[in-house]
Write a protein that holds these residues in place. Sequence first.
Motif, short mmCIF file in Angstrom:
data_model
loop_
_atom_site.label_atom_id
_atom_site.label_comp_id
_atom_site.label_asym_id
_atom_site.label_seq_id
_atom_site.Cartn_x
_atom_site.Cartn_y
_atom_site.Cartn_z
N ARG A 1 40.76 31.29 31.83
CA ARG A 1 40.20 32.47 32.48
C ARG A 1 38.68 32.39 32.54
N LEU A 2 38.06 31.88 31.49
CA LEU A 2 36.61 31.78 31.45
C LEU A 2 36.08 30.63 32.31
N SER B 1 43.38 32.84 36.48
CA SER B 1 44.27 33.19 35.37
C SER B 1 45.55 33.83 35.88
N ARG C 1 47.94 30.46 24.03
CA ARG C 1 47.15 31.68 24.19
C ARG C 1 45.67 31.34 24.34
N HIS C 2 45.18 30.41 23.53
CA HIS C 2 43.77 30.03 23.62
C HIS C 2 43.48 29.24 24.90
N GLN D 1 45.00 29.74 27.74
CA GLN D 1 44.94 30.74 28.80
C GLN D 1 43.60 31.48 28.80
N ARG D 2 43.10 31.76 27.61
CA ARG D 2 41.81 32.44 27.52
C ARG D 2 40.70 31.53 28.05
#
Length: 338
Positions: free
Chosen positions: A177-178, A140, A170-171, A173-174
């Motif tokens: 990260r996961l 990320s 934004r979603h 990027q989230r």
Amino acid sequence: MREAAAAGSWHSNGSPPQVRETAGATRPYEPIRVPSDESCGPSSYRPSVLASERVLLWTTPHGVTFQNQLEQLYPESYVVKLFFVMAESLDERTRNDYGAGLLHFNQFCDRLSISEQDRMPASEVLLSIFIADAAGSISSSTANNWLAGLRFWHVINGAQWHGERSECLRHVQRGLRLLAPPNLNLQHPPITLESLIQLHQGLDYSNTFDTVVLAIACLIFWCGCRLEELVIPTFDSFDMTKHVTRSILPIVTQESNNVRHSTFRIPWTKTTGNNGADINVTSRDHLTCPHAALFRHLEANPNIPFHAPLFSFQTPTGAWTSMTEQWFLKRCNQFWGP
């Protein structure tokens, strides 16, 4: 037609307009070839330049139009200074990181045959697809660096940035990260004296490369230096105003009460910026003595020009090259890695 018209203001050899060349960052002593895997498809908008120069010298039809408008409204010297000052708001390492993001973005656009016009301003969907495409292969923090570089690239080219309040991005990027591989998100433990001893015992001091590795590691541990204050990040990011060179030699040694100590100055630190700082190196009764490690490096690598980075080393062929952060960390991780 629009792209051809925009490109018409560029030099016939494909290089950027003189305004940006004039505002460009300091060039290295010798030209550096960009490896084939670090280049995009041929385009007059993206000349072959150092990674740290891409945010300034790479552009798009929108950027060319913006620059032409500026030149019609203001004297050229003011436009030059505008670009120069904006570029100088970033340090060399940040410009280099941003340049890597621009490379990946334009390579991605090349693969999808995204037109030059559609690359700037980049739409919310294009930005989201670009980052989503890298999910599972980057961390990320890398994605954030890429996006920060793209945002700055838009700003310096007078383009609207559509990633500011994008719910889609934004979603993505989230999710990225996961989905990042576990090894990309590992927190490295602090380096201890035991780690330094392990490194010392594993290195080969008949190898000039290893003498540099130990000198850097000991200075970081015992003298409180940061890696980026001693070593260049990459071959194409050497900056004489930021990186210490061999022009500081010879380093004088003084002795008091059987303790040797020397001082040398570095031109830049993370906390003082271009004011630099003095690095005080004191001998220690320990096998990882920083004073001994520093002078072992200097004695093992004597035939290197003064303009070279301080932590350069001689190769088996008799030539010389500079230690980079990646090389240093890779060698250390052979002993410290999981």
